[in-house]
Design an enzyme around this catalytic site. Sequence first.
Site, PDB file in Angstrom:
ATOM      1  N   GLY A 287       0.819  -1.212   0.000  1.00  0.00           N
ATOM      2  CA  GLY A 287       0.000   0.000   0.000  1.00  0.00           C
ATOM      3  C   GLY A 287       0.849   1.257   0.000  1.00  0.00           C
ATOM      4  O   GLY A 287       2.081   1.201   0.045  1.00  0.00           O
TER       5      GLY A 287
ATOM      6  N   THR B 219       0.945   3.787   2.280  1.00  0.00           N
ATOM      7  CA  THR B 219       1.503   4.245   3.563  1.00  0.00           C
ATOM      8  C   THR B 219       2.824   3.551   3.858  1.00  0.00           C
ATOM      9  O   THR B 219       3.748   4.146   4.442  1.00  0.00           O
ATOM     10  CB  THR B 219       0.479   3.994   4.690  1.00  0.00           C
ATOM     11  OG1 THR B 219      -0.791   4.515   4.274  1.00  0.00           O
ATOM     12  CG2 THR B 219       0.897   4.677   5.980  1.00  0.00           C
TER      13      THR B 219
ATOM     14  N   ASP C 237       2.483  -2.774   8.411  1.00  0.00           N
ATOM     15  CA  ASP C 237       1.604  -2.869   7.233  1.00  0.00           C
ATOM     16  C   ASP C 237       0.499  -1.815   7.318  1.00  0.00           C
ATOM     17  O   ASP C 237       0.203  -1.309   8.404  1.00  0.00           O
ATOM     18  CB  ASP C 237       0.989  -4.275   7.158  1.00  0.00           C
ATOM     19  CG  ASP C 237       0.547  -4.634   5.749  1.00  0.00           C
ATOM     20  OD1 ASP C 237       0.549  -3.747   4.866  1.00  0.00           O
ATOM     21  OD2 ASP C 237       0.198  -5.807   5.527  1.00  0.00           O
TER      22      ASP C 237
ATOM     23  N   ASP D 146      -7.138  -0.674   5.730  1.00  0.00           N
ATOM     24  CA  ASP D 146      -8.227   0.083   5.101  1.00  0.00           C
ATOM     25  C   ASP D 146      -9.169   0.667   6.142  1.00  0.00           C
ATOM     26  O   ASP D 146      -9.743   1.728   5.943  1.00  0.00           O
ATOM     27  CB  ASP D 146      -9.002  -0.824   4.139  1.00  0.00           C
ATOM     28  CG  ASP D 146      -8.103  -1.324   3.029  1.00  0.00           C
ATOM     29  OD1 ASP D 146      -7.428  -0.487   2.412  1.00  0.00           O
ATOM     30  OD2 ASP D 146      -8.044  -2.542   2.801  1.00  0.00           O
TER      31      ASP D 146
ATOM     32  N   GLY E  78      -6.799  -5.545   2.507  1.00  0.00           N
ATOM     33  CA  GLY E  78      -7.032  -6.259   1.255  1.00  0.00           C
ATOM     34  C   GLY E  78      -7.513  -5.378   0.126  1.00  0.00           C
ATOM     35  O   GLY E  78      -7.766  -5.870  -0.981  1.00  0.00           O
ATOM     36  N   GLY E  79      -7.604  -4.047   0.395  1.00  0.00           N
ATOM     37  CA  GLY E  79      -7.970  -3.133  -0.693  1.00  0.00           C
ATOM     38  C   GLY E  79      -6.990  -3.234  -1.859  1.00  0.00           C
ATOM     39  O   GLY E  79      -7.341  -3.020  -3.005  1.00  0.00           O
TER      40      GLY E  79
ATOM     41  N   GLU F  40      -0.149 -10.799   3.349  1.00  0.00           N
ATOM     42  CA  GLU F  40      -0.105  -9.860   4.481  1.00  0.00           C
ATOM     43  C   GLU F  40      -0.427 -10.581   5.782  1.00  0.00           C
ATOM     44  O   GLU F  40       0.191 -10.339   6.819  1.00  0.00           O
ATOM     45  CB  GLU F  40      -1.097  -8.712   4.260  1.00  0.00           C
ATOM     46  CG  GLU F  40      -0.631  -7.723   3.196  1.00  0.00           C
ATOM     47  CD  GLU F  40      -1.670  -6.683   2.826  1.00  0.00           C
ATOM     48  OE1 GLU F  40      -1.340  -5.791   2.030  1.00  0.00           O
ATOM     49  OE2 GLU F  40      -2.817  -6.744   3.300  1.00  0.00           O
TER      50      GLU F  40
END
Length: 276
Positions: free
Chosen positions: A48, A50, A110, A113, A124-125, A132
């Site tokens: 992701g 971030t 990690d 969402d 899981g987006g 993960e």
Amino acid sequence: APSHSPSLSPRAMSSAASLVESAKKAAAFQAVDEHLLPEHRFVGIGSGSTVVYVVDAIVAKGPEFYGPMTFIPTGSQSKGLIRAAGLNLSNLDERPVVDGKSVPLDVAFDGADEVDEDLNLIKGGGACLFQEKLVAIAAKKFIAVADYRKQSPRLCTKWLTIPIEVLPLSAPDVLTRLQAMGSPKPAIRSGLPSKAGECVTDNGMWIIDAPFPPLLLPKDLSPSEEGDGKNAGKWEVSRLAQELLKVPGIVEIGLFHGFNGNQAVSLGQVGQAQKP
Ligand code: ABF
């Protein structure tokens, strides 16, 4: 007819976007400062946007700090991030085995969402939820790094669906089972706009996005409701997770719960947005 849509001006949109980026960065730097220790040797790196700042924060600590560490990715995106940053890359199945057991990761960072009051997460987006989860459970400490938009009293309030990774062959039957469990319109996720067809994960599976009414916490259930884990058609998080994982064809779900205090969330707040 005049339009009454409350659209933001381009300038307001770009300042809102930069606030969010500052908050992500603040959350990431804070998480790394607090939870990555010089003695750590195996570190999980999630997926992701971030997590990109998590890697920046690690690199900013300098090679004498991160040089002795090995980084374990959660999929192809984070593998690329680790490589591009010049960090030592390994894989979950390549860790040393001591006394017949793979050594645990010291810590894993990690994104998320949505994060509820009890620090349960929807993930899981980005379609990386399976690896993960494997990395998260292999770690002694799991740190979710998220900006203030992700905070929510109950899951499925802001992020309305639970991402579910399924064997493609099983997708029609899983959709039927999900509806029977109270998900009104579960849908197979499609691929990137440039690619026709279904979204295929790093594991060759598909993702189903299943909407559910807001998920309850144990404290929302009266003693008589604890038995079936439901109140007025709403599921309690851990009970729904248990039931979903029983459905043949579901290989993993984007509900992360029950880390038993082994989880910390670093939420970048607006007030911290100035942090490096
Ligand atoms: C991964 O990336 C996912 O589990 C989650 O879907 C997403 C969060 O991305 P971002 O940090 O870009 O909001 O962590």
